[in-house]
Design a protein around this motif. Structure first.
Motif, PDB file in Angstrom:
ATOM      1  N   VAL A 176       0.844  -1.202   0.000  1.00 25.07           N
ATOM      2  CA  VAL A 176       0.000   0.000   0.000  1.00 25.07           C
ATOM      3  C   VAL A 176       0.875   1.246   0.000  1.00 25.07           C
ATOM      4  CG1 VAL A 176      -1.671   1.346   1.329  1.00 25.07           C
ATOM      5  CG2 VAL A 176      -1.961  -1.125   1.098  1.00 25.07           C
ATOM      6  N   ARG A 177       1.922   1.230   0.807  1.00 22.73           N
ATOM      7  CA  ARG A 177       2.856   2.363   0.824  1.00 22.73           C
ATOM      8  C   ARG A 177       3.388   2.641  -0.575  1.00 22.73           C
ATOM      9  NH1 ARG A 177       5.565   5.684  -0.451  1.00 22.73           N
ATOM     10  NH2 ARG A 177       7.301   6.777   0.575  1.00 22.73           N
ATOM     11  N   GLY A 178       3.629   1.576  -1.344  1.00 24.13           N
ATOM     12  CA  GLY A 178       4.130   1.746  -2.702  1.00 24.13           C
ATOM     13  C   GLY A 178       3.144   2.407  -3.644  1.00 24.13           C
ATOM     14  N   LEU A 179       1.864   2.394  -3.278  1.00 26.77           N
ATOM     15  CA  LEU A 179       0.843   3.042  -4.106  1.00 26.77           C
ATOM     16  C   LEU A 179       0.746   4.539  -3.836  1.00 26.77           C
ATOM     17  CD1 LEU A 179      -2.088   0.476  -3.678  1.00 26.77           C
ATOM     18  CD2 LEU A 179      -0.514   0.649  -5.620  1.00 26.77           C
ATOM     19  N   LEU A 180       1.257   4.982  -2.686  1.00 27.04           N
ATOM     20  CA  LEU A 180       1.051   6.361  -2.260  1.00 27.04           C
ATOM     21  C   LEU A 180       2.120   7.285  -2.805  1.00 27.04           C
ATOM     22  CD1 LEU A 180       0.149   5.807   1.523  1.00 27.04           C
ATOM     23  CD2 LEU A 180      -1.385   5.832  -0.463  1.00 27.04           C
ATOM     24  N   ALA A 196       2.465   8.788   3.643  1.00 27.73           N
ATOM     25  CA  ALA A 196       3.794   8.257   3.360  1.00 27.73           C
ATOM     26  C   ALA A 196       4.862   9.169   3.953  1.00 27.73           C
ATOM     27  CB  ALA A 196       3.987   8.125   1.852  1.00 27.73           C
ATOM     28  N   VAL A 197       5.943   8.551   4.406  1.00 28.01           N
ATOM     29  CA  VAL A 197       7.072   9.337   4.924  1.00 28.01           C
ATOM     30  C   VAL A 197       8.315   9.024   4.097  1.00 28.01           C
ATOM     31  CG1 VAL A 197       6.189   9.475   7.268  1.00 28.01           C
ATOM     32  CG2 VAL A 197       7.596   7.513   6.628  1.00 28.01           C
ATOM     33  N   THR A 212      -1.395   9.873  11.305  1.00 27.24           N
ATOM     34  CA  THR A 212      -1.633  11.302  11.541  1.00 27.24           C
ATOM     35  C   THR A 212      -2.952  11.580  12.253  1.00 27.24           C
ATOM     36  OG1 THR A 212      -2.664  11.568   9.362  1.00 27.24           O
ATOM     37  CG2 THR A 212      -0.276  11.937   9.504  1.00 27.24           C
ATOM     38  N   HIS A 213      -3.940  10.687  12.114  1.00 28.92           N
ATOM     39  CA  HIS A 213      -5.238  10.867  12.763  1.00 28.92           C
ATOM     40  C   HIS A 213      -5.723   9.515  13.275  1.00 28.92           C
ATOM     41  CE1 HIS A 213      -4.976  14.324  10.045  1.00 28.92           C
ATOM     42  NE2 HIS A 213      -5.880  14.936  10.783  1.00 28.92           N
ATOM     43  N   TRP A 214      -6.431   9.549  14.409  1.00 25.48           N
ATOM     44  CA  TRP A 214      -6.952   8.327  15.035  1.00 25.48           C
ATOM     45  C   TRP A 214      -8.332   8.626  15.579  1.00 25.48           C
ATOM     46  CZ3 TRP A 214      -5.429   3.297  15.698  1.00 25.48           C
ATOM     47  CH2 TRP A 214      -5.993   2.558  16.747  1.00 25.48           C
ATOM     48  N   LEU A 245       2.429   0.689  10.834  1.00 18.95           N
ATOM     49  CA  LEU A 245       2.425   1.673   9.744  1.00 18.95           C
ATOM     50  C   LEU A 245       3.823   2.259   9.544  1.00 18.95           C
ATOM     51  CD1 LEU A 245      -0.932   3.501  10.527  1.00 18.95           C
ATOM     52  CD2 LEU A 245      -0.446   2.124   8.494  1.00 18.95           C
ATOM     53  N   ALA A 246       4.498   2.578  10.637  1.00 20.19           N
ATOM     54  CA  ALA A 246       5.843   3.150  10.542  1.00 20.19           C
ATOM     55  C   ALA A 246       6.808   2.171   9.890  1.00 20.19           C
ATOM     56  CB  ALA A 246       6.341   3.554  11.926  1.00 20.19           C
TER      57      ALA A 246
END
Length: 320
Positions: free
Chosen positions: A177-181, A319-320, A302-304, A294-295
């Motif tokens: 998923v990170r790769g999609l962002l 993404a970071v 960022t939000h919960w 996630l990290a």
């Protein structure tokens, strides 16, 4: 661009091949296992919809409560022009996001079921005639290429389904998923939260026996598709809380010594009395664990948001 496009990224026989591989590998494994995705033929999907309305089954109600309350905040935080939904099914919960995302251009539902995608698209386009829908027949756990749509994009994975993945599978999925962002995109993730054992077990072992029928439906799928002769009456539905892993396991436990034939696989399966086949793992989460996973995948929480009773959470990550 047409308001509705459908792209198949799976071969026509992919579902049959995957079922054969999973059943052969799972029923010859020690201990025996079957993936939960095989619950969901048309009958299994009907049973699951019934489960979501049961008094014991809180996750669907809790997630809907969050979406109704927080959709405007999600829209403001993301400014999404494209919504990508993984495992979209009927897209029922998506409607709360679509109503809030006033600048939305495109909706990209991703599912293995062509009929579910087509039915949902027709319904959504009737409600949102200006929306562009590009549906993907795809298995999102095996890598995914998204169509060219305007950013920023919001990728949504709702329902707590991420908990059905084992830890290594979950890490691989989140990395994909990170790769999609790209910069400005975000992930909206639904996670069921750790709570008292009795509440959790009741949610997966309801008094009416609907979840038991849902669990045993996997045997009927194997019978129909692979010519097997399983008798669901030979098995008990079992739901257990594993406190060490913080997950619920659903199993089918053989009531007696038995043998089942799976002709399409040239397979004979032996069960001892009391032997079990695990059919689902459903992990439950704490905020710190979600943040850490996630990290590790290269994203920042960022939000919960949780429902009022703190049973379920939606988290937003970039993404970071």
């Amino acid at each position: 661009m047409s308001p509705f496009l459908l792209t198949r990224t799976l071969p026509e026989d992919a579902t049959d091949a995957a079922l054969r591989a999973d059943v052969l590998q799972g029923l010859t494994h020690t201990p025996k296992v079957l993936p939960p995705k095989w619950f969901y033929d048309s009958r299994g999907s009907e049973l699951f919809e019934e489960i979501t309305r049961l008094p014991e089954y809180y996750p669907t109600r809790a997630e809907r409560e969050i979406l109704l309350a927080r959709a405007p905040e999600i829209a403001a935080a993301t400014g999404a022009r494209t919504l990508v939904e993984l495992g979209s099914g009927s897209s029922e919960k998506t409607r709360h996001l679509l109503d809030a995302l006033t600048g939305l251009h495109s909706y990209v539902p991703v599912d293995v079921s062509e009929s579910a995608l087509t039915g949902a698209a027709e319904s959504l386009l009737a409600e949102h005639p200006g929306l562009h829908v590009h549906a993907l027949i795809a298995d999102f756990t095996r890598g995914l290429a998204l169509p060219g749509t305007p950013g920023p994009r919001l990728v949504a994975f709702l329902g707590g389904t991420v908990g059905n993945l084992l830890p290594a599978e979950r890490a691989s999925f989140l990395a994909s998923v990170r790769g999609l962002l790209t910069p400005g995109d975000a992930l909206l993730l639904g996670t069921d939260l750790v709570k008292g054992e009795s509440v959790l077990v009741r949610a997966y072992d309801d008094a009416a026996g609907v979840t038991a029928a849902f669990n045993k439906n996997v045997l009927l799928v194997i019978n129909r598709e692979l010519g097997a002769d399983f008798d669901p009456r030979d098995f008990d539905h079992v739901a257990l809380w594993d406190a060490g892993h913080e997950w619920i396991e659903m199993r089918l436990r053989a009531r007696r010594d038995l043998m089942a034939k799976v002709p399409e696989l040239d397979l004979v399966v032996h069960f001892a009395a009391g032997e079990e086949v695990r059919t689902e793992v459903s992990a439950k989460f704490r905020q710190d664990r979600v943040r850490t996973e996630l990290a590790e995948a290269g994203m920042e929480l960022t939000h919960w948001w949780t429902d009022e009773e703190g049973q379920f959470a939606l988290s937003l990550a970039t993404a970071v």
